[in-house]
Design an enzyme around this catalytic site. Structure first.
Site, PDB file in Angstrom:
ATOM      1  N   SER A 198       6.797  -5.653   6.653  1.00 41.67           N
ATOM      2  CA  SER A 198       6.486  -6.666   7.825  1.00 41.67           C
ATOM      3  C   SER A 198       7.369  -8.085   7.552  1.00 41.67           C
ATOM      4  O   SER A 198       6.972  -9.022   7.657  1.00 41.67           O
ATOM      5  CB  SER A 198       5.079  -6.837   7.370  1.00 41.67           C
ATOM      6  OG  SER A 198       4.394  -5.624   7.192  1.00 41.67           O
ATOM      7  N   ARG A 205       0.790  -1.240   0.231  1.00 47.23           N
ATOM      8  CA  ARG A 205      -0.018   0.016  -0.024  1.00 47.23           C
ATOM      9  C   ARG A 205       0.890   1.263   0.073  1.00 47.23           C
ATOM     10  O   ARG A 205       2.039   1.258   0.814  1.00 47.23           O
ATOM     11  CB  ARG A 205      -0.814  -0.004   1.377  1.00 47.23           C
ATOM     12  CG  ARG A 205      -2.239  -0.620   1.069  1.00 47.23           C
ATOM     13  CD  ARG A 205      -3.187  -0.466   2.035  1.00 47.23           C
ATOM     14  NE  ARG A 205      -2.915  -0.367   3.361  1.00 47.23           N
ATOM     15  CZ  ARG A 205      -3.523  -0.064   4.346  1.00 47.23           C
ATOM     16  NH1 ARG A 205      -4.605   0.361   4.198  1.00 47.23           N
ATOM     17  NH2 ARG A 205      -2.932  -0.062   5.707  1.00 47.23           N
ATOM     18  N   ASP A 217       5.401  -3.809  10.582  1.00 51.59           N
ATOM     19  CA  ASP A 217       3.830  -3.363  10.854  1.00 51.59           C
ATOM     20  C   ASP A 217       3.452  -3.228  12.014  1.00 51.59           C
ATOM     21  O   ASP A 217       2.532  -2.432  12.351  1.00 51.59           O
ATOM     22  CB  ASP A 217       3.262  -4.320   9.895  1.00 51.59           C
ATOM     23  CG  ASP A 217       3.330  -5.737  10.096  1.00 51.59           C
ATOM     24  OD1 ASP A 217       2.906  -6.539   9.570  1.00 51.59           O
ATOM     25  OD2 ASP A 217       4.323  -6.177  10.905  1.00 51.59           O
TER      26      ASP A 217
HETATM   27  C1  0WK Z   1      -2.399  -4.116   7.614  1.00 49.81           C
HETATM   28  C2  0WK Z   1      -1.423  -3.429   7.946  1.00 49.81           C
HETATM   29  C3  0WK Z   1      -0.268  -3.929   7.543  1.00 49.81           C
HETATM   30  C4  0WK Z   1      -0.092  -5.492   8.018  1.00 49.81           C
HETATM   31  C5  0WK Z   1      -1.226  -5.857   7.700  1.00 49.81           C
HETATM   32  C6  0WK Z   1      -1.278  -7.429   8.029  1.00 49.81           C
HETATM   33  O1  0WK Z   1      -1.540  -1.866   7.229  1.00 49.81           O
HETATM   34  O2  0WK Z   1       1.021  -3.041   7.676  1.00 49.81           O
HETATM   35  O3  0WK Z   1       1.029  -5.985   7.382  1.00 49.81           O
HETATM   36  O4  0WK Z   1      -2.361  -5.221   8.123  1.00 49.81           O
HETATM   37  O5  0WK Z   1      -2.677  -8.124   7.897  1.00 49.81           O
HETATM   38  P1  0WK Z   1      -2.733  -9.040   6.691  1.00 49.81           P
HETATM   39  O6  0WK Z   1      -2.588  -8.067   5.514  1.00 49.81           O
HETATM   40  O7  0WK Z   1      -1.136 -10.066   6.704  1.00 49.81           O
HETATM   41  O8  0WK Z   1      -3.882  -9.678   7.072  1.00 49.81           O
HETATM   42  C1  BGC Z   2       6.961 -11.058  10.146  1.00 50.87           C
HETATM   43  C2  BGC Z   2       6.704  -9.760  11.154  1.00 50.87           C
HETATM   44  C3  BGC Z   2       5.667  -9.189  11.137  1.00 50.87           C
HETATM   45  C4  BGC Z   2       4.254 -10.379  11.048  1.00 50.87           C
HETATM   46  C5  BGC Z   2       2.973  -9.571  10.683  1.00 50.87           C
HETATM   47  C6  BGC Z   2       5.624 -11.988  10.147  1.00 50.87           C
HETATM   48  O1  BGC Z   2       5.906 -13.040   9.405  1.00 50.87           O
HETATM   49  O2  BGC Z   2       8.027 -11.791  10.666  1.00 50.87           O
HETATM   50  O3  BGC Z   2       7.554  -9.004  10.912  1.00 50.87           O
HETATM   51  O4  BGC Z   2       5.292  -8.300  11.666  1.00 50.87           O
HETATM   52  O5  BGC Z   2       4.401 -11.214   9.899  1.00 50.87           O
HETATM   53  O6  BGC Z   2       2.754  -9.341   9.247  1.00 50.87           O
END
Ligand code: 0WK
Ligand code: BGC
Ligand code: 0WK
Ligand code: BGC
Length: 927
Positions: free
Chosen positions: A619, A555, A673
């Site tokens: 992240s 993003r 993140d």
């Molecule tokens: C939204 C945050 C982003 C993070 C994500 C984790 O803005 O930085 O990595 O949530 O959620 P996911 O997309 O892995 O479910």
């Molecule tokens: C990463 C982290 C991150 C988390 C959530 C993990 O796989 O090692 O750095 O914060 O995912 O996105």
């Protein structure tokens, strides 16, 4: 009903022959032969030679094929009903069961104790039983009345045998009528046979009707594990001692046979592996006219006067419900024609049912057959001559001989099919038998065995009588069902974490947090300094670009802060999907792709020429020596772009931007993140000192006391990115990891790494579910053992499906369509199991995160030497935000394991991007 003999040339001839014989000599033998001759002539159509039996066998084989094929099953007379019994006993069955045996001549309630690995003959099975007569009005009454009678009998039996009504008892149900069974514990009645004509049950699930009746009767708690046809139960009973027993046949008041068919031939059941027992319901052979040329006028009369005319034609030629009646009709006809009892006919002889199959058996009783015959005929107010008795006895012989011959032809058809299935002629097989005709008719067994062996001389056929009924077999099937159910429960329980285990995980997380803060030595929880020393204070202002490389998307957003906390920050953003080939390509390609997205975003915002300060949310675990340096330690989740690990990813982005040469950025900060989420939530709630990401990945950061960190910054706190996903990489979680978890880890792109994450995050939960479902299916506990291609496909069970499947709002049918969408077809039971598996795995994930969180907040509480801690945890991630139960279970577990902490969970609104911008603002401010 008048019957008259065709006075054809043939019969006149015979008549003359008889009278001249009578005139010649009075030798009874001769008369007897003459009588035989008369009867034979009369019943010649019932005397079947081997050629005819082979013909009937061939016709039955054709009908079996029709019944097995999905196209022709609906029209087939012989229904070939799948029973979901996939194997004969293997001696491991054990347990204590109550059993109901309904449908034969006697309704029985039984208690059966099966001890492991001790065959029936070795006394491994104990049985107590009681027969409960079924009143006629119940036999022809309403369905509820029948099953109330059954459940009240069950209650009476338990009372009589002092069986504890408060305990939940496994119940095995033998129901001897044609039923369609979607699963082992469901049976939709197709139609009544024999003398049952109960109203309101056809097309209904009789297992459910029984459950309802037991509920109505009350005072007992039953788990109906399996409903089986009596043929199946008989095969299982005999199979307990004879491993070759793969056929079960009932020759009782009704008749039927079952056998182990190859699953790939049973079109109505998915799957090609292995076998399944099929209840042929051969009683219906001929219902479509297949046997018309073998049907005699007496058969037609029996059928016409039966409660189900046109149905069960084969059964009416064979089984105990009708043999006596056949004999009566033949005797009645011959009497009317003056060929017996000098033409005298009594009302008793005219009355249906006055000659029973027990009478037929008696008239064939070796020693005193004629004596019995005379008694029986006299009981019909007839005064039979010796010749009459011989003739009537002979009629019984022909009628029951035809019955055993027809059964032999049916069995020959089944054995021929098994020969073909096994592609062998030399078949060694055992047939389990039960039923009063076979058990009480003196000649029947011998005749049957002889003809079967004559029709199939190359086969080694053994007949085993099921000593004490079919309920043993039903109990064995239930034992298997119970074992399967318990295996399923075992599998589900293996994902259940006890309170003690959760406390252990909390303690292990706590120890790992501690160890990670020390830099002298490896730690699976890295505890990475973020160089963020404080949370926003509202002084942040200005425009910042935030870039957010998360789990699945990238993003870019523009954030404009106005002074003062919680001011409505203006924010524009755009999301870019990251193609797999970029995730797993080269580092250069990945960062070029990110730079391209940033370029597109700045274009879209018309700010290409502005060198914005930027914060980069990345992240993944990075070693940082400053806010804007970050060396990637290892990729996690689905990423493995090359030439990145060990490299400074801030530099790599800067180089990619330089390569693109379209715009420039002032990247002032890179944050994880979790750290970005903490910042953006702390912007809303200053009490926010911890942040959790429960999304594709799983991680937590928190504000740690600098004194606990080997860092000489002159700040009191620093945000530590724990990277708790690595807990267990040293084996500390092996005691809670299941074999399915290990499989997911070993087949991931980073085996042995991120063990805690692989138990708690969205990237893996779906895959754990898939593997559990796959292993349950391979063990025959699910989807009828049919392992579809879909089920074998890694990653097909996305975690979003968990959230959908577990939503309480969704009905089973909707869950079914989600599974169908994945190419998985399941029964209701299967769908419930899938829901249970999803629930068990997501619950464990939430609890583990809760245990980890309890360790973090308790550490902060102890850091501050507080008895009670009020703290806010910022949260983000699709799993936490979208899963129907995850957040609640996580919060409950945290509060339960850290009772001295009042934890508020604050879902992050704009994600960590805003947090990255805040930190960029902080960094700018510090420059
Ligand atoms: C939204 C945050 C982003 C993070 C994500 C984790 O803005 O930085 O990595 O949530 O959620 P996911 O997309 O892995 O479910
Ligand atoms: C990463 C982290 C991150 C988390 C959530 C993990 O796989 O090692 O750095 O914060 O995912 O996105
Ligand atoms: C005894 C079995 C029962 C079966 C019966 C059939 O336990 O399940 O239905 O044999 O024989 P019948 O009682 O109809 O002669
Ligand atoms: C029923 C079968 C049963 C057989 C023997 C028939 O009338 O249709 O389901 O197995 O009788 O009891």
């Amino acid at each position: 009903m008048q019957t008259h003999i065709q006075k054809g040339p043939h019969s006149q001839l015979l008549h003359q022959l008889r009278s001249s014989l009578l005139s010649l000599c009075s030798d009874s033998h001769l008369i007897c032969i003459y009588n035989f001759f008369q009867v034979d002539r009369f019943l010649h159509k019932m005397r079947l030679n081997d050629e005819q039996l082979n013909d009937i066998s061939a016709r039955f084989q054709a009908e079996m094929k029709k019944g097995l094929s999905a196209e022709s099953n609906a029209a087939a007379a012989v229904k070939m009903l799948p029973t979901h019994v996939r194997s004969t006993p293997d001696g491991t069955e054990k347990g204590q069961f109550l059993a109901l045996d309904l449908g034969g001549s006697k309704f029985k309630v039984l208690q059966i104790k099966v001890r492991e690995d001790q065959g029936i003959r070795k006394g491994g099975v104990e049985i107590e039983e009681k027969t409960y007569p079924i009143p006629n009005e119940v036999l022809n009454g309403r369905g509820t009345e029948l099953f109330d009678h059954v459940s009240e009998s069950l209650k009476d039996f338990m009372h009589e045998k002092n069986i504890n009504p408060k305990k939940k008892h496994p119940l095995a149900f033998t129901f001897s009528f044609p039923c369609e069974q979607p699963t082992l514990d469901q049976g939709f009645l197709l139609e009544w046979t024999k003398d049952f004509s109960v109203r309101g049950l056809q097309g209904k699930d009789v297992v459910d009707s029984l459950r309802q009746a037991i509920k109505r009767t009350g005072g007992m708690d039953m788990e109906i594990l399996a409903m089986v046809n009596d043929t199946v139960a008989t095969m299982m009973t005999c199979g307990f001692d004879d491993k070759n027993c793969e056929v079960g046949v009932i020759i009782g008041s009704g008749t039927n046979a079952c056998y182990m068919e190859q699953l790939n031939h049973v079109d109505l059941v998915e799957g090609d592996e292995g076998q399944m027992c099929v209840s042929t319901e051969w009683g219906a052979l001929g219902d479509d006219g297949t046997l018309d040329d073998y049907i005699t006028e007496f058969d037609r009369e029996v059928d016409a006067c039966s409660i189900n005319p046109g149905k069960q034609i084969f059964e009416k030629m064979v089984s105990g419900m009708y043999l006596g009646e056949l004999v009566r009709l033949v005797v009645l006809k011959m009497a009317k024609l003056g060929l017996l009892f000098d033409g005298r006919v009594t009302n008793a002889l005219r009355t249906k049912g006055t000659i029973t199959t027990a009478h037929v058996a008696a008239m064939e009783e070796y020693k005193n057959c004629l004596g019995h015959t005379r008694e029986i005929l006299e009981s019909l107010n007839l005064s039979p001559s010796a010749d009459d008795c011989i003739a009537v006895q002979h009629i019984s012989t022909i009628v029951s001989f035809r019955s055993s011959n027809l059964v032999a032809a049916g069995l020959a058809a089944i054995l021929t099919r098994i020969q073909k299935n096994r592609n062998t002629r030399e078949l060694r097989i055992t047939i389990g038998v039960d039923g009063t005709v076979y058990k009480t008719h003196p000649q029947y067994p011998k005749r049957l065995h002889k003809v079967v062996r004559r029709l199939l001389p190359e086969c080694h056929v053994r007949f085993v009588l099921s000593e004490s009924g079919s309920s043993k077999g039903a109990a064995l099937v239930s034992a298997v069902a119970q074992r399967l159910a318990s295996r399923k429960r075992q599998t589900l329980n293996s994902f259940k974490l006890s309170w003690e285990q959760l406390q252990l995980v909390k303690a292990r997380m706590r120890a790992a947090l501690q160890a990670g803060l020390k830099t002298d030595g490896p730690s699976e929880v890295k505890m990475l300094p973020s160089f963020v020393y404080r949370t926003p204070d509202g002084s942040e202002h200005g425009k910042y670009l935030a870039l957010d490389l998360g789990g699945t998307n990238f993003r870019a957003m523009l954030v404009n802060f106005k002074k003062g906390l919680q001011q409505n920050t203006k924010l524009y953003h755009k999301i870019y999907k990251i193609p797999l080939e970029i995730m797993q390509g080269t580092g250069e390609e990945l960062f070029d792709y990110l730079a391209q997205c940033v370029g597109d975003f700045l274009d879209y915002m018309g700010m290409k020429n502005t060198r914005l300060p930027a914060g980069f949310t990345f992240s993944f675990p990075c070693e940082q020596t400053a806010l804007d340096t970050a060396t990637l330690l290892s990729w996690t989740k689905g990423f493995k772009a090359t030439n990145c690990e060990g490299h400074d990813v801030v530099d790599m982005l800067r180089e990619a931007i330089k390569r693109r040469d379209e715009f420039d950025l002032d990247i002032v900060a890179l944050v994880n993140d979790t750290v970005g989420t903490l910042m953006s939530c702390a912007y809303e709630d200053p009490q926010c000192q911890v942040a959790l990401i429960a999304g594709t990945g799983s991680n937590v950061c928190y504000m740690e006391e600098v004194k606990n960190i080997e860092n000489d910054a002159d700040f009191s706190k620093m945000c530590i990115n724990t990277e708790w996903g690595g807990l267990g990489d040293d084996g500390t979680l092996d005691d809670i990891m299941t074999s399915d978890d290990t499989e997911v880890d070993q087949n991931s792109i980073n085996p042995g790494k991120q063990r805690f994450e692989k138990l708690t995050s969205g990237m893996y939960l779906g895959e754990i579910v898939r593997r559990v479902l796959l292993n349950l299916t391979i063990r025959g506990l699910l989807f009828k053992g049919y392992v579809s291609e879909a089920l074998k496909t890694p990653g097909i069970f996305e975690t979003k499906y968990l959230s959908q499947i577990e939503s309480d709002r969704l009905a089973l049918l909707q869950v079914r369509s989600i599974l169908q969408h994945m190419g998985l077809e399941g029964t209701c039971v299967d769908i419930i199991t899938v829901k249970e598996v999803c629930g068990a795995i997501s619950r464990r994930a939430a609890q583990l995160c809760g245990a980890g969180m309890a360790a973090v907040v308790d550490k902060i509480r102890e850091n501050r030497g507080l008895d009670r801690l009020n703290i806010t945890v910022g949260v983000d991630g699709t799993l936490y935000k979208l899963h129907p139960h995850f957040s609640r279970i996580l919060q409950e577990t945290t509060r339960a394991l850290a009772p001295q902490c009042d934890v508020t969970f604050l879902p992050s609104e704009e994600g960590s991007g805003k947090g990255a911008a805040l930190i960029a603002a902080l960094a700018k401010h510090m420059q």
